[in-house]
Design an enzyme around this catalytic site. Sequence first.
Site, mmCIF file in Angstrom:
data_model
loop_
_atom_site.group_PDB
_atom_site.id
_atom_site.type_symbol
_atom_site.label_atom_id
_atom_site.label_comp_id
_atom_site.label_asym_id
_atom_site.label_seq_id
_atom_site.Cartn_x
_atom_site.Cartn_y
_atom_site.Cartn_z
ATOM 1 N N TYR A 60 0.812 -1.208 0.000
ATOM 2 C CA TYR A 60 0.000 0.000 0.000
ATOM 3 C C TYR A 60 0.847 1.260 0.000
ATOM 4 O O TYR A 60 0.702 2.123 0.868
ATOM 5 C CB TYR A 60 -0.986 -0.019 1.181
ATOM 6 C CG TYR A 60 -1.972 -1.151 1.027
ATOM 7 C CD1 TYR A 60 -3.084 -0.994 0.215
ATOM 8 C CD2 TYR A 60 -1.752 -2.376 1.616
ATOM 9 C CE1 TYR A 60 -3.964 -2.039 0.001
ATOM 10 C CE2 TYR A 60 -2.622 -3.431 1.416
ATOM 11 C CZ TYR A 60 -3.724 -3.253 0.608
ATOM 12 O OH TYR A 60 -4.583 -4.281 0.389
ATOM 13 N N TYR A 82 -12.016 -8.013 6.430
ATOM 14 C CA TYR A 82 -10.842 -7.995 5.550
ATOM 15 C C TYR A 82 -10.405 -9.437 5.327
ATOM 16 O O TYR A 82 -10.176 -10.184 6.278
ATOM 17 C CB TYR A 82 -9.685 -7.194 6.161
ATOM 18 C CG TYR A 82 -8.456 -7.275 5.297
ATOM 19 C CD1 TYR A 82 -8.357 -6.527 4.127
ATOM 20 C CD2 TYR A 82 -7.423 -8.150 5.600
ATOM 21 C CE1 TYR A 82 -7.255 -6.643 3.292
ATOM 22 C CE2 TYR A 82 -6.317 -8.278 4.762
ATOM 23 C CZ TYR A 82 -6.239 -7.517 3.618
ATOM 24 O OH TYR A 82 -5.160 -7.641 2.787
ATOM 25 N N ASP A 134 -12.074 -17.596 8.465
ATOM 26 C CA ASP A 134 -10.760 -17.093 8.062
ATOM 27 C C ASP A 134 -9.929 -16.845 9.326
ATOM 28 O O ASP A 134 -10.056 -15.807 9.967
ATOM 29 C CB ASP A 134 -10.961 -15.809 7.239
ATOM 30 C CG ASP A 134 -9.644 -15.141 6.865
ATOM 31 O OD1 ASP A 134 -8.591 -15.580 7.358
ATOM 32 O OD2 ASP A 134 -9.690 -14.171 6.092
ATOM 33 N N LYS A 166 -0.370 -16.855 7.606
ATOM 34 C CA LYS A 166 0.484 -16.025 8.471
ATOM 35 C C LYS A 166 1.411 -16.812 9.397
ATOM 36 O O LYS A 166 2.523 -17.145 9.024
ATOM 37 C CB LYS A 166 -0.378 -15.057 9.288
ATOM 38 C CG LYS A 166 -0.909 -13.880 8.487
ATOM 39 C CD LYS A 166 -1.527 -12.851 9.396
ATOM 40 C CE LYS A 166 -2.231 -11.740 8.642
ATOM 41 N NZ LYS A 166 -1.339 -10.698 8.123
#
Length: 429
Positions: free
Chosen positions: A18, A145, A246, A275
């Site tokens: 980003y 998200y 998730d 992760k």
Amino acid sequence: MLIKKDSDFDRIHIWHPYSSIKQPLPCYQVVKAEGCKLKLNNGKMLIDGMSSWLAAIHGYNNPRINLAIKKQIKKMSHIMFGGITHPSAILLCRKLVDITPLPLECIFLCDSGSVSVEVSIKMALQYWLGRNENRKKFLALQYSYHGDTFAAMSVCDPNNSMHKLWKGYLTKHYFAKAPKCGFYERWMIKDFNNFYYLIKTHHKKLAAVIVEPIVQGAGGMRIYNPRYLKLVREYCNLYGVLLIIDEIATGFGRTGKFFAFEYADIEPDILCIGKALTGGTMTLAATITTREIANTISNSSANCFMHGPTFMGNPIACAAAIENLNILQDNYWINQVKNIEKQFFKYLLPLKNLQQVADIRILGAIGVIETYKAINIATMQKFFVEQGVWIRPFGKLIYLVPPYIIKQNELKKLIESVILAIEYPLNFI
Ligand SMILES: Cc1ncc(COP(=O)(O)O)c(C=O)c1O
């Protein structure tokens, strides 16, 4: 043009997450990472409060994971997964079957969290194809998200997320109002009304519900009441809709449970993990589902599950993940996370009284400070580095998700730096 300094080359040529190539925020060059410390190229040491975005749960340069990687490299670093298998993938998947709820037993190894969400979406769609039902829609939550690839972005909150830009490009799905009741607050059933309305109205079109369990991460670090999640499961059952959970950010102990869905005493139909799966050393994720869903996927006209990336089941990543799971099985993480949580309650919670602070949220090894004013990221980031800590705020949020091995004095230093940062007016816009 010859660009001599590394920092100049980086700024001019390399995109960071980003970031803008035209007007990038400053980047700090890390030359070594060990335990909970990051060493910058100017020799400065920073205490890490981020675990590289919730991945490096045992800190950096973990000797056990390093050794596992070295041993694997001596045998092979990569081999295609099509038509070939290998011992590290098999052992890892055995372990994943063991640590996940009983019905979850069919595993797809993926390259990253976003890909794992893509795969979960594909699995749900192909499941309904296998049942000859036309179900193409998903129900997700406001502030959700789930990643940066296109299908993953389509189940991120289209209004409140960083993917607002893509609103006109993405497949439209349904979004229920986010849970308001916090983790420790008294449950109020009206919190669930909107979800109930949406699932009741649209269930015949819904392939799946997808949620981040208990903690909504990048969409606002919101920590919600387990009763909400429990009802999500109940109503997915009632209306025959699949539930994708998730756990990419929350899995492997971060919230105080091995998986956050345990707080609601439920099980997913499809589980995404990533992760911390390799202890933050390699990129690897997985999507895990039930035998019934896997079999039904194979009933679709394609006859097989339609996905298969080049680096699927990378042996080095699998070896790292196996050792990460071995470390977790020693169960030190339980007390490590408890101690972090205790320290958060003792030193972070009182910040609620500061006039700049709108809210403090704590669960397990997650500590969140929400401010009233938007944060000047570049200024606050610089401030933190000067303080000798690595904390990366966003929006109005400063959050601490340190490696589980962090020492008490290191965590105290992180919290003290947060207090100083909040009191410095130039850190806010
Ligand atoms: C809940 C959740 N899902 C998916 C992802 C995407 O994972 P990755 O960045 O590995 O693609 C993230 C990343 O932050 C996440 O927090």
